[in-house]
Design a protein around this motif. Structure first.
Motif, PDB file in Angstrom:
ATOM      1  N   ASN A   1      20.668   9.074   5.593  1.00 25.52           N
ATOM      2  CA  ASN A   1      21.565   9.257   4.442  1.00 25.52           C
ATOM      3  C   ASN A   1      20.963   8.709   3.152  1.00 25.52           C
ATOM      4  N   GLU A   2      19.641   8.462   3.184  1.00 24.04           N
ATOM      5  CA  GLU A   2      18.901   8.042   1.992  1.00 24.04           C
ATOM      6  C   GLU A   2      19.061   6.568   1.662  1.00 24.04           C
ATOM      7  N   THR A   3      19.904   5.872   2.410  1.00 27.03           N
ATOM      8  CA  THR A   3      20.023   4.433   2.186  1.00 27.03           C
ATOM      9  C   THR A   3      18.731   3.762   2.609  1.00 27.03           C
ATOM     10  N   ARG A   4      18.307   2.804   1.807  1.00 27.29           N
ATOM     11  CA  ARG A   4      17.090   2.066   2.120  1.00 27.29           C
ATOM     12  C   ARG A   4      17.420   0.588   2.232  1.00 27.29           C
ATOM     13  N   HIS A   5      16.773  -0.023   3.171  1.00 32.05           N
ATOM     14  CA  HIS A   5      17.011  -1.448   3.364  1.00 32.05           C
ATOM     15  C   HIS A   5      15.675  -2.168   3.474  1.00 32.05           C
ATOM     16  N   ALA A   6      15.410  -3.025   2.498  1.00 29.84           N
ATOM     17  CA  ALA A   6      14.146  -3.773   2.506  1.00 29.84           C
ATOM     18  C   ALA A   6      14.358  -5.095   3.228  1.00 29.84           C
ATOM     19  N   PHE A   7      13.328  -5.552   3.900  1.00 28.70           N
ATOM     20  CA  PHE A   7      13.443  -6.841   4.581  1.00 28.70           C
ATOM     21  C   PHE A   7      12.130  -7.618   4.492  1.00 28.70           C
TER      22      PHE A   7
ATOM     23  N   TRP B   1      24.039  18.133  21.141  1.00 29.50           N
ATOM     24  CA  TRP B   1      23.246  16.905  21.008  1.00 29.50           C
ATOM     25  C   TRP B   1      21.937  17.185  20.288  1.00 29.50           C
ATOM     26  N   TRP B   2      21.310  18.274  20.697  1.00 29.66           N
ATOM     27  CA  TRP B   2      20.026  18.602  20.125  1.00 29.66           C
ATOM     28  C   TRP B   2      20.165  18.913  18.643  1.00 29.66           C
ATOM     29  N   TRP B   3      21.237  19.664  18.358  1.00 28.62           N
ATOM     30  CA  TRP B   3      21.464  20.039  16.976  1.00 28.62           C
ATOM     31  C   TRP B   3      21.652  18.789  16.125  1.00 28.62           C
ATOM     32  N   LYS B   4      22.435  17.860  16.653  1.00 28.84           N
ATOM     33  CA  LYS B   4      22.648  16.622  15.923  1.00 28.84           C
ATOM     34  C   LYS B   4      21.322  15.900  15.744  1.00 28.84           C
ATOM     35  N   HIS B   5      20.553  15.939  16.815  1.00 29.15           N
ATOM     36  CA  HIS B   5      19.303  15.195  16.761  1.00 29.15           C
ATOM     37  C   HIS B   5      18.341  15.822  15.767  1.00 29.15           C
ATOM     38  N   ARG B   6      18.293  17.152  15.819  1.00 30.39           N
ATOM     39  CA  ARG B   6      17.381  17.833  14.912  1.00 30.39           C
ATOM     40  C   ARG B   6      17.798  17.557  13.470  1.00 30.39           C
ATOM     41  N   LYS B   7      19.052  17.342  13.275  1.00 35.30           N
ATOM     42  CA  LYS B   7      19.510  16.997  11.937  1.00 35.30           C
ATOM     43  C   LYS B   7      19.015  15.620  11.550  1.00 35.30           C
ATOM     44  N   GLY B   8      18.477  14.947  12.566  1.00 37.46           N
ATOM     45  CA  GLY B   8      17.795  13.705  12.247  1.00 37.46           C
ATOM     46  C   GLY B   8      18.698  12.505  12.197  1.00 37.46           C
ATOM     47  N   ASN B   9      19.761  12.511  12.973  1.00 38.42           N
ATOM     48  CA  ASN B   9      20.638  11.350  12.933  1.00 38.42           C
ATOM     49  C   ASN B   9      20.525  10.583  14.233  1.00 38.42           C
ATOM     50  N   GLU B  10      19.643   9.618  14.233  1.00 44.08           N
ATOM     51  CA  GLU B  10      19.432   8.858  15.453  1.00 44.08           C
ATOM     52  C   GLU B  10      20.685   8.071  15.816  1.00 44.08           C
ATOM     53  N   ALA B  11      21.374   7.598  14.792  1.00 44.06           N
ATOM     54  CA  ALA B  11      22.558   6.785  15.040  1.00 44.06           C
ATOM     55  C   ALA B  11      23.574   7.598  15.829  1.00 44.06           C
ATOM     56  N   THR B  12      23.747   8.860  15.442  1.00 41.65           N
ATOM     57  CA  THR B  12      24.686   9.718  16.137  1.00 41.65           C
ATOM     58  C   THR B  12      24.261   9.890  17.581  1.00 41.65           C
TER      59      THR B  12
ATOM     60  N   LEU C   1       0.828  -1.190   0.000  1.00 43.57           N
ATOM     61  CA  LEU C   1       0.000   0.000   0.000  1.00 43.57           C
ATOM     62  C   LEU C   1       0.860   1.236   0.000  1.00 43.57           C
ATOM     63  N   PRO C   2       0.439   2.227  -0.721  1.00 44.86           N
ATOM     64  CA  PRO C   2       1.166   3.478  -0.622  1.00 44.86           C
ATOM     65  C   PRO C   2       0.927   4.078   0.761  1.00 44.86           C
ATOM     66  N   GLY C   3       1.711   5.027   1.100  1.00 38.28           N
ATOM     67  CA  GLY C   3       1.414   5.747   2.323  1.00 38.28           C
ATOM     68  C   GLY C   3       2.078   5.175   3.543  1.00 38.28           C
ATOM     69  N   MET C   4       3.171   4.456   3.361  1.00 35.49           N
ATOM     70  CA  MET C   4       3.802   3.901   4.534  1.00 35.49           C
ATOM     71  C   MET C   4       5.250   4.357   4.639  1.00 35.49           C
ATOM     72  N   TRP C   5       5.556   5.431   3.980  1.00 40.30           N
ATOM     73  CA  TRP C   5       6.983   5.751   3.828  1.00 40.30           C
ATOM     74  C   TRP C   5       7.488   6.774   4.806  1.00 40.30           C
ATOM     75  N   ALA C   6       8.764   6.811   4.920  1.00 38.57           N
ATOM     76  CA  ALA C   6       9.384   7.596   5.963  1.00 38.57           C
ATOM     77  C   ALA C   6       9.835   8.957   5.466  1.00 38.57           C
ATOM     78  N   ASP C   7      10.005   9.839   6.399  1.00 42.00           N
ATOM     79  CA  ASP C   7      10.526  11.157   6.121  1.00 42.00           C
ATOM     80  C   ASP C   7      12.046  11.087   6.107  1.00 42.00           C
ATOM     81  N   PRO C   8      12.651  11.440   4.996  1.00 43.97           N
ATOM     82  CA  PRO C   8      14.096  11.292   4.903  1.00 43.97           C
ATOM     83  C   PRO C   8      14.832  12.232   5.852  1.00 43.97           C
ATOM     84  N   GLU C   9      14.157  13.284   6.286  1.00 44.45           N
ATOM     85  CA  GLU C   9      14.834  14.255   7.142  1.00 44.45           C
ATOM     86  C   GLU C   9      14.778  13.871   8.614  1.00 44.45           C
TER      87      GLU C   9
END
Ligand code: NAG
Ligand code: NAG
Ligand code: NAG
Ligand code: NAG
Length: 348
Positions: free
Chosen positions: A127-133, A329-340, A16-24
């Motif tokens: 970083n725009e990488t996508r991983h299907a499973f 930390w916040w700045w990094k987070h707002r940049k959307g990098n959970e890994a960081t 179904l469409p409509g299940m996708w993530a926000d890249p940011e």
């Protein structure tokens, strides 16, 4: 055995469409979970839920297989494009899956009841990488996984069932090719724009944490300070104890629970610090969370107070300036990098 081709239809609802993530945003997981409970040779109960992040967007009613949309935009998105076509196919897919499981069970002389599970979806990294499973489980254990690059199923256990099913499906090369296409192109890419358009409401959901500090005295020479944090969303959070203003490093005195779900789709956890009673130090529980922005939640342990061991002080203090580590930390987070975020140890 039924043509393994039929299994394919099982996965159509995930498309179904409509299940996708926000890249940011943080890495987003979009997935469909399906559980089949086979009580006996003539029975099957199928339940299924599709999630964006950890929020259900639609569920399958086990009683009549009708789809319940949790958000109006999901219905709208599902009606667009090929969504409608897929919706009309999924019941056929479910019936075929049920027949296939019963046949496999008989062929390999399995004992009922049986539980079969599927998990399919896509992870989108900042970083725009996508991983299907796409994974299958049998009896609560991993059975096999679809290797997207190789376009084939690989057994995840050494058993007759795993061997039989994966071999049988892999024999049909077209199934692998189609699954690879569906997962990488359709699931991981095409519907991206749809969620950006429609799904902001849940992708950007934030709920403020509520924190409580109280104490246990298991023995005369030990005091356990408990910081209980609940009601927050999304899941990532940082909870720390400050002793005289300094963060208490990880160690045997510090015990933080895993993050547990609440019924209202928020989360909770607790952090317990063992201290010596009347040690003369001050203790503060500090909570940082996306919903607080640059602020921290600071809840002091009232060391001097006698009777009430429960102190509910929810003090949102504007403490963390942008120049501080917290700001970074916040700045990094707002940049959307959970890994960081995690790498820096802000997730306990
Ligand atoms: C099979 O299981 C279902 C669900 O538990 C039950 O209602 C039904 O009576 C069972 N049938 C047989 C033949 O045991
Ligand atoms: C399916 O069953 C549920 C209750 O289990 C009911 O609320 C819903 O209206 C039913 N849907 C259809 C299409 O019959
Ligand atoms: C993107 O990020 C993911 C997870 O952090 C990582 O596994 C992957 O290698 C990265 N891809 C690229 C092209 O940097
Ligand atoms: C941490 O807490 C859990 C649950 O209360 C307990 O089982 C565990 O032993 C504790 N660990 C330490 C190191 O105190």
């Amino acid at each position: 055995m039924q043509s393994p081709h039929l299994l394919l239809f099982l996965f159509l609802p995930i498309l179904l469409p409509g299940m996708w993530a926000d890249p940011e945003a943080n890495p987003q997981v979009i997935q469909l979970l399906l559980t089949g409970l086979f009580a006996n040779i003539s029975s099957a109960e199928v339940s299924s839920v599709a999630l964006v992040g950890d929020i259900p967007v639609f569920t399958l009613d086990p009683a009549n297989w009708s789809i319940h949309f949790h958000w109006p935009w999901v219905r709208q998105a599902a009606a667009e494009g090929d969504g409608e076509k897929i919706m009309s196919q999924y019941k056929i897919g479910l019936r075929n899956m049920i027949r296939f499981v019963h046949e496999t069970a008989q062929q390999t002389k399995q004992h009922y009841p049986l539980v079969v599970q599927f998990r399919a979806g896509c992870v989108l990294y900042p970083n725009e990488t996508r991983h299907a499973f796409l994974n299958a489980g049998w009896g609560g254990r991993d059975l096999m996984a679809f290797e997207v690059d190789k376009q084939r199923w690989e057994a995840r256990q050494t058993s007759q069932v795993a061997e039989l099913v994966s071999k049988s499906i892999n024999r049909q090369k077209s199934v692998g090719v189609l699954l690879e296409y569906l997962l990488t192109i359709w699931v991981c890419r095409n519907n991206f724009e749809t969620v950006k358009r429609y799904g902001r409401e849940i992708l950007e959901r934030q709920e403020l944490p509520v924190a409580t500090v109280f104490a246990h005295t298991p023995s005369l020479d030990q005091l356990l300070l408990v910081c209980h944090v609940t009601g927050f969303y999304p899941r990532p959070i940082s909870v720390a104890w400050l002793r005289d203003g300094q963060e208490v490093p990880p160690g045997p005195a510090l015990n933080t629970s895993t993050i547990l779900p609440n019924a209202d789709l928020t989360y909770q956890l607790r952090s317990v610090l063992a201290v010596v009673p009347h040690d003369g130090h001050s203790y503060v529980c500090r909570v940082r969370h996306q919903s607080l922005g640059t602020r921290s939640l600071l809840i002091p342990w009232e060391n001097g107070s006698k009777a009430p061991t429960i102190s509910i002080t929810i003090a949102v203090l504007l403490l963390v300036a942008t120049a501080s580590a917290g700001g970074f930390w916040w700045w990094k987070h707002r940049k959307g990098n959970e890994a960081t975020w995690e790498d820096q140890g802000f997730i306990i």
